[in-house]
Design an enzyme around this catalytic site. Structure first.
Site, short mmCIF file in Angstrom:
data_model
loop_
_atom_site.label_atom_id
_atom_site.label_comp_id
_atom_site.label_asym_id
_atom_site.label_seq_id
_atom_site.Cartn_x
_atom_site.Cartn_y
_atom_site.Cartn_z
N LYS A 48 -32.23 -7.17 36.19
CA LYS A 48 -31.79 -6.13 37.09
C LYS A 48 -32.87 -5.05 37.25
CE LYS A 48 -27.05 -6.40 35.28
NZ LYS A 48 -26.05 -5.62 34.52
N GLY A 49 -33.67 -4.89 36.23
CA GLY A 49 -34.57 -3.74 36.13
C GLY A 49 -35.51 -3.53 37.29
N GLU A 105 -41.56 -6.80 38.57
CA GLU A 105 -40.82 -6.55 37.32
C GLU A 105 -40.81 -5.04 37.05
OE1 GLU A 105 -38.81 -7.05 35.07
OE2 GLU A 105 -39.52 -8.45 33.55
N ASP A 106 -39.82 -4.57 36.30
CA ASP A 106 -39.83 -3.15 35.93
C ASP A 106 -40.89 -2.85 34.88
OD1 ASP A 106 -38.47 -4.55 33.94
OD2 ASP A 106 -36.74 -3.21 33.86
N ASP A 109 -43.66 -5.89 28.47
CA ASP A 109 -43.77 -5.42 27.10
C ASP A 109 -44.37 -6.56 26.26
OD1 ASP A 109 -42.16 -5.12 24.36
OD2 ASP A 109 -42.16 -3.14 25.27
N LYS A 137 -46.74 -2.05 29.39
CA LYS A 137 -46.92 -1.67 27.98
C LYS A 137 -47.88 -2.68 27.37
CE LYS A 137 -42.79 0.93 26.59
NZ LYS A 137 -41.52 0.94 25.81
N PHE A 158 -39.45 4.88 24.50
CA PHE A 158 -38.52 4.03 25.22
C PHE A 158 -38.12 4.75 26.50
CE2 PHE A 158 -34.70 1.93 26.47
CZ PHE A 158 -35.02 0.60 26.25
N ASP A 165 -33.15 0.43 32.00
CA ASP A 165 -31.88 0.82 31.37
C ASP A 165 -32.00 1.02 29.87
OD1 ASP A 165 -32.15 -2.03 30.74
OD2 ASP A 165 -30.09 -1.86 30.04
N ARG A 171 -30.01 3.36 34.98
CA ARG A 171 -30.82 2.61 35.94
C ARG A 171 -30.97 3.35 37.27
NH1 ARG A 171 -31.71 -2.67 34.14
NH2 ARG A 171 -30.02 -3.69 33.03
#
Ligand code: HPA
Ligand code: MG
Length: 182
Positions: A48-49, A105-106, A109, A137, A158, A165, A171
């Protein structure tokens, strides 16, 4: 994200304002427009991000042969952020064979979910495969995944908002914030 419900949020500290994000998206869109021209291309939003970054980015892409599609990934295993078992909970519906694919993509990582997705799309013979992420990241990578179009690099804290989220909360925020725990 694991243990999200265990942590109480004391404060949300602004990291990227809506204005900063909008300005950076203009720069990324210009790079992407220069890269692909009007060649057949599919931009794939990772739900969803990725939804907010994707919707703001694609409205500035000028490729006349651009198609849009969506995936959603699930990862299994202990410690969800670094788990290595990734599956589609929703796959693309468009045939990507012979087309340029831009994954949107959000945040990238550990890189596990993107390694899975890049592997899947490579097997379907995408003409090229590139990755755009609002936040890279990069120091947290556990596998070799490169973000081709990175909005921002950030390795500490974070973050939430603008699609990102914390246990499904935040979000909808128009900017990016760092979660400061109690
Ligand atoms: N925020 C939200 N989701 C994430 C993050 C983060 O900082 N890092 C990896 N997934
Ligand atoms: Mg995500």
């Amino acid at each position: 994200m694991s243990k999200a419900n265990d942590i109480k949020v004391k404060e949300l500290k602004p990291v990227f304002t809506p204005e900063q994000i909008a300005a950076r998206i203009q720069e990324l869109a210009a790079e992407i427009n220069a890269e692909y021209g009007d060649e057949p291309m599919v931009a794939v939003c990772v739900l969803k991000g990725g939804f907010m970054f994707f919707s703001d980015l694609v409205r500035f892409l000028h490729n006349k042969n651009l198609e849009l599609d969506f995936v959603r990934l699930s990862s299994y295993g202990k410690g969800s952020s670094s788990s290595k078992h990734v599956i589609f909970s929703k796959d693309v519906e468009i045939d990507i064979c012979g087309k340029h694919v831009l994954i949107v993509e959000d945040i990238v990582d550990s890189g596990h979910s993107m390694r899975f997705l890049l592997g899947q799309f490579a097997a379907r013979k995408a003409r090229s495969l590139r990755l755009a992420a609002l936040v890279d990241k990069d120091e947290r990578r556990e596998v070799d995944v490169k973000v081709d179009f990175a909005g921002f690099k950030l390795n500490q804290g974070f973050i939430v908002g603008y699609g990102l989220d914390y246990a499904e909360h935040y979000r909808m925020l128009p900017g990016v914030f760092e979660v400061i725990p109690e």
